[in-house]
Write a protein that holds these residues in place. Structure first.
Motif, PDB file in Angstrom:
ATOM      1  N   ARG A  85      -3.027  27.487 -28.595  1.00 49.22           N
ATOM      2  CA  ARG A  85      -4.056  27.008 -27.681  1.00 49.22           C
ATOM      3  C   ARG A  85      -5.442  27.481 -28.122  1.00 49.22           C
ATOM      4  N   ALA A  86      -5.531  28.756 -28.514  1.00 49.85           N
ATOM      5  CA  ALA A  86      -6.820  29.279 -28.975  1.00 49.85           C
ATOM      6  C   ALA A  86      -7.281  28.560 -30.238  1.00 49.85           C
ATOM      7  N   ALA A  87      -6.350  28.323 -31.160  1.00 51.63           N
ATOM      8  CA  ALA A  87      -6.702  27.631 -32.403  1.00 51.63           C
ATOM      9  C   ALA A  87      -7.123  26.193 -32.131  1.00 51.63           C
ATOM     10  N   SER A  88      -6.462  25.542 -31.185  1.00 49.51           N
ATOM     11  CA  SER A  88      -6.805  24.162 -30.845  1.00 49.51           C
ATOM     12  C   SER A  88      -8.200  24.079 -30.241  1.00 49.51           C
ATOM     13  N   ARG A  89      -8.533  25.022 -29.371  1.00 44.66           N
ATOM     14  CA  ARG A  89      -9.871  25.030 -28.777  1.00 44.66           C
ATOM     15  C   ARG A  89     -10.940  25.330 -29.824  1.00 44.66           C
ATOM     16  N   LEU A  90     -10.612  26.205 -30.770  1.00 45.19           N
ATOM     17  CA  LEU A  90     -11.543  26.475 -31.868  1.00 45.19           C
ATOM     18  C   LEU A  90     -11.765  25.208 -32.692  1.00 45.19           C
ATOM     19  N   GLU A  91     -10.689  24.524 -33.002  1.00 42.80           N
ATOM     20  CA  GLU A  91     -10.789  23.276 -33.768  1.00 42.80           C
ATOM     21  C   GLU A  91     -11.703  22.285 -33.058  1.00 42.80           C
ATOM     22  N   HIS A  92     -11.527  22.142 -31.767  1.00 45.07           N
ATOM     23  CA  HIS A  92     -12.351  21.211 -30.987  1.00 45.07           C
ATOM     24  C   HIS A  92     -13.815  21.631 -31.028  1.00 45.07           C
ATOM     25  N   LEU A  93     -14.078  22.922 -30.888  1.00 44.12           N
ATOM     26  CA  LEU A  93     -15.450  23.426 -30.912  1.00 44.12           C
ATOM     27  C   LEU A  93     -16.112  23.168 -32.262  1.00 44.12           C
ATOM     28  N   LEU A  94     -15.394  23.444 -33.349  1.00 41.12           N
ATOM     29  CA  LEU A  94     -15.956  23.240 -34.679  1.00 41.12           C
ATOM     30  C   LEU A  94     -16.166  21.757 -34.962  1.00 41.12           C
ATOM     31  N   SER A 131      -1.676  37.382 -33.558  1.00 40.67           N
ATOM     32  CA  SER A 131      -0.881  36.942 -34.704  1.00 40.67           C
ATOM     33  C   SER A 131      -1.743  36.619 -35.924  1.00 40.67           C
ATOM     34  N   PRO A 132      -1.262  36.979 -37.132  1.00 40.78           N
ATOM     35  CA  PRO A 132      -1.965  36.566 -38.352  1.00 40.78           C
ATOM     36  C   PRO A 132      -2.100  35.050 -38.467  1.00 40.78           C
ATOM     37  N   ARG A 133      -1.206  34.325 -37.801  1.00 40.91           N
ATOM     38  CA  ARG A 133      -1.246  32.864 -37.896  1.00 40.91           C
ATOM     39  C   ARG A 133      -2.556  32.312 -37.350  1.00 40.91           C
ATOM     40  N   TYR A 134      -3.133  32.994 -36.365  1.00 37.17           N
ATOM     41  CA  TYR A 134      -4.419  32.514 -35.852  1.00 37.17           C
ATOM     42  C   TYR A 134      -5.480  32.552 -36.945  1.00 37.17           C
ATOM     43  N   LEU A 135      -5.499  33.618 -37.729  1.00 38.70           N
ATOM     44  CA  LEU A 135      -6.466  33.695 -38.828  1.00 38.70           C
ATOM     45  C   LEU A 135      -6.255  32.566 -39.822  1.00 38.70           C
ATOM     46  N   GLN A 136      -4.994  32.262 -40.097  1.00 45.34           N
ATOM     47  CA  GLN A 136      -4.698  31.182 -41.035  1.00 45.34           C
ATOM     48  C   GLN A 136      -5.175  29.843 -40.501  1.00 45.34           C
ATOM     49  N   LEU A 137      -4.935  29.594 -39.203  1.00 49.72           N
ATOM     50  CA  LEU A 137      -5.392  28.346 -38.597  1.00 49.72           C
ATOM     51  C   LEU A 137      -6.914  28.297 -38.532  1.00 49.72           C
ATOM     52  N   ALA A 138      -7.539  29.433 -38.250  1.00 48.63           N
ATOM     53  CA  ALA A 138      -8.999  29.479 -38.190  1.00 48.63           C
ATOM     54  C   ALA A 138      -9.606  29.222 -39.558  1.00 48.63           C
ATOM     55  N   ARG A 139      -9.019  29.800 -40.608  1.00 52.82           N
ATOM     56  CA  ARG A 139      -9.519  29.571 -41.966  1.00 52.82           C
ATOM     57  C   ARG A 139      -9.437  28.077 -42.312  1.00 52.82           C
ATOM     58  N   ALA A 140      -8.327  27.453 -41.972  1.00 54.37           N
ATOM     59  CA  ALA A 140      -8.169  26.028 -42.272  1.00 54.37           C
ATOM     60  C   ALA A 140      -9.176  25.194 -41.495  1.00 54.37           C
ATOM     61  N   ALA A 141      -9.420  25.552 -40.244  1.00 50.00           N
ATOM     62  CA  ALA A 141     -10.392  24.805 -39.443  1.00 50.00           C
ATOM     63  C   ALA A 141     -11.801  24.972 -40.001  1.00 50.00           C
ATOM     64  N   CYS A 142     -12.136  26.177 -40.430  1.00 49.07           N
ATOM     65  CA  CYS A 142     -13.448  26.407 -41.032  1.00 49.07           C
ATOM     66  C   CYS A 142     -13.617  25.569 -42.293  1.00 49.07           C
ATOM     67  N   ASP A 143     -12.577  25.492 -43.098  1.00 49.93           N
ATOM     68  CA  ASP A 143     -12.645  24.693 -44.314  1.00 49.93           C
ATOM     69  C   ASP A 143     -12.834  23.212 -43.998  1.00 49.93           C
ATOM     70  N   ARG A 144     -12.118  22.715 -42.990  1.00 51.08           N
ATOM     71  CA  ARG A 144     -12.235  21.295 -42.644  1.00 51.08           C
ATOM     72  C   ARG A 144     -13.641  20.940 -42.173  1.00 51.08           C
ATOM     73  N   HIS A 145     -14.290  21.882 -41.501  1.00 50.03           N
ATOM     74  CA  HIS A 145     -15.572  21.559 -40.866  1.00 50.03           C
ATOM     75  C   HIS A 145     -16.757  22.227 -41.541  1.00 50.03           C
ATOM     76  N   GLN A 146     -16.551  22.725 -42.752  1.00 46.98           N
ATOM     77  CA  GLN A 146     -17.627  23.333 -43.543  1.00 46.98           C
ATOM     78  C   GLN A 146     -18.348  24.435 -42.752  1.00 46.98           C
ATOM     79  N   VAL A 147     -17.570  25.401 -42.335  1.00 40.11           N
ATOM     80  CA  VAL A 147     -18.068  26.571 -41.615  1.00 40.11           C
ATOM     81  C   VAL A 147     -17.581  27.808 -42.364  1.00 40.11           C
ATOM     82  N   LEU A 148     -18.452  28.769 -42.598  1.00 43.63           N
ATOM     83  CA  LEU A 148     -18.046  30.002 -43.267  1.00 43.63           C
ATOM     84  C   LEU A 148     -17.233  30.885 -42.316  1.00 43.63           C
ATOM     85  N   LEU A 149     -16.381  31.715 -42.898  1.00 45.01           N
ATOM     86  CA  LEU A 149     -15.580  32.663 -42.120  1.00 45.01           C
ATOM     87  C   LEU A 149     -16.035  34.080 -42.460  1.00 45.01           C
TER      88      LEU A 149
END
Length: 478
Positions: free
Chosen positions: A227-236, A262-280
């Motif tokens: 849920r947190a990763a999905s909301r981050l994706e929407h925001l980005l 969970s480490p999985r959140y970091l992995q999902l966040a990294r992928a979302a940043c890459d998709r939307h051209q946002v630095l991590l």
């Protein structure tokens, strides 16, 4: 406008909102030795994260020396340093190899400006940190907040240099803490720190924390992560045109009550940043240097940030030093004939040779003592010793990441944090709760018998704190 996309705790208030350190009007017993020193300190020193008037009732503790994992006060009373003196002391006070490195460097070079000059300790440290992190260039400051300021400026300037000046805002997580300078406060979600300085700080975007304690009825920890990763994706997706970077505390949000996710959140966040051209930006000021169980938490999670902030344990608690490591992509955007495209940021003590010598000694100890592997074995042994705490009727969410232990206390009552702090001192322990969260971040060199003392004393302090009444207002804990 701040975008708030959060979840609430059982009482309806967001986890991590207004985290507090509570003080009693009449504290439990504290050492009263060396009253002259205490009076001088109150007259001349403005102590951090403190309402100074409270020291009319709560005496300062005059520390005379450090001895391994112990602090010794002016009366000779010893306190087990279970929080590594604000999370900085990795190998005990007075570690001889770090002291020797500083003394040796003192005979050679105490300081030189790093603009236009260089020296062997900073070059060696930068090479080693680059090899450990996979990030190629190191920029130095003096403390964690300065590292965050550097990273934020670097991220926004990067986008300006590559032709996207509108990308100058940031995303941070609910409950996050990144420091108390103006830029760092702007990406910190602890109102008691932010509110007084609201006119001074920029407005950015808040994304939900993946803290599993936020689970709604019927949800699992994985559900909270998703849920947190999905909301981050929407925001980005919605705001990527103005967002320079996402800044996170990897795996553990310290001031949010040691929120471990969970480490999985970091992995999902990294992928979302890459998709939307946002630095991590990975803020590993607290969790770096083995505290998460790996040398760097993001690396251990299989995630490569664009910018990595380090401080606290980097010198083993001996000297101030901070570092921001960046990717080649970021560095190359500043490499140009045009001076205005350079990163024109500086600190007088940038890359101080004494501090770099201490940091190199810390890395030497990691190598020679096989610290990461040794810590894994220690943590498993120590987990068993904390069993009675885990099973206490008022303890919930007992958790560990690497060399950080934490638990929440139910029905704690007002003033719990300070009542517990005082009760722990009576047990010869230095423990500073965050609200109703008690945590341990011990030096890695504690012995099993010392951890047993910590476990037994923490249990006794819990019972004492729960048995006492708290009737006071709260103060923030950093």
């Amino acid at each position: 406008m701040t975008t708030q996309e959060g979840y609430s705790g059982k009482d309806g208030a967001p986890f991590g909102a207004g985290l507090q350190l509570q003080w009693e009007a009449e504290p439990a017993s504290f050492p009263m030795a060396n009253s002259d020193l205490l009076a001088r300190s109150l007259a001349a020193v403005w102590h951090p994260c403190t309402q100074m008037k409270r020291h009319e009732a709560l005496p300062l503790i005059p520390i005379a020396r450090g001895d391994g994992v112990w602090l010794v006060d002016a009366d000779g009373r010893r306190y087990l340093d279970a929080v590594s003196s604000w999370w900085v002391n990795l190998f005990g006070h007075g570690e001889p190899r770090i002291k020797a490195a500083i003394k040796a460097q003192l005979d050679e070079l105490e300081h030189v400006m790093l603009a236009g000059f260089t020296h062997e300790p900073v070059v060696r440290l930068s090479e080693r940190l680059g090899a450990l992190s996979g990030l190629g260039h190191a920029f130095y400051g003096s403390d964690g907040a300065s590292a965050v300021e550097i990273a934020l400026k670097m991220a926004a300037h990067y986008w300006r240099n590559v032709g996207h000046p509108a990308k100058h805002r940031f995303v941070y997580l609910e409950g996050s803490y990144h420091g108390e300078t103006a830029g760092a406060l702007a990406v910190t979600d602890v109102p008691v720190f932010r509110d007084a300085y609201a006119p001074l700080i920029g407005q950015h975007f808040v994304a939900p924390s993946p803290d599993p304690r936020r689970a709604l009825p019927g949800e699992t920890a994985d559900d909270v992560t998703d849920r947190a990763a999905s909301r981050l994706e929407h925001l980005l997706a919605r705001h990527h045109g103005e967002i320079a970077a996402l800044i996170v505390e990897p795996l553990v949000q310290g001031a949010a009550g040691m929120a471990m996710y969970s480490p999985r959140y970091l992995q999902l966040a990294r992928a979302a940043c890459d998709r939307h051209q946002v630095l991590l930006i990975a803020d590993e000021i607290a969790v770096g240097f083995g505290r998460s169980g790996e040398m760097f938490a993001s690396r251990g999670a299989g995630v490569q940030p664009d910018l990595l902030c380090l401080s606290k344990g980097i010198t083993g608690g001996f000297l101030p030093l901070a570092c921001v490591l960046c990717s080649d992509k970021v560095f190359e955007a500043f490499y140009h004939d045009d001076v205005s495209r350079g990163f024109l940021h500086s600190h007088s003590y940038t890359g101080n040779p004494l501090a770099c010598a201490a940091a190199n000694a810390v890395l030497d100890i990691f190598e020679s003592d096989n610290v990461i592997e040794a810590n894994r074995a220690r943590a498993e042994r120590w987990d068993a010793l904390f069993g009675p705490l885990r099973n206490h009727a008022h303890v919930t969410h007992f958790r560990r990441t690497g060399m950080i232990w934490a638990f929440d206390v139910t029905d704690a009552g007002a003033g719990f944090a300070q009542r517990y702090f005082a009760a722990a001192l009576d047990q010869s322990l230095l423990v500073r709760p965050i609200g109703n969260t008690v945590y341990f971040m011990p030096p890695y060199t504690m012995l099993d018998d010392e951890i047993r003392l910590l476990a037994d004393g923490a249990l006794a302090a819990l019972d004492a704190a729960l048995a006492s009444d708290g009737q006071t207002q709260d103060l923030p804990l950093a």
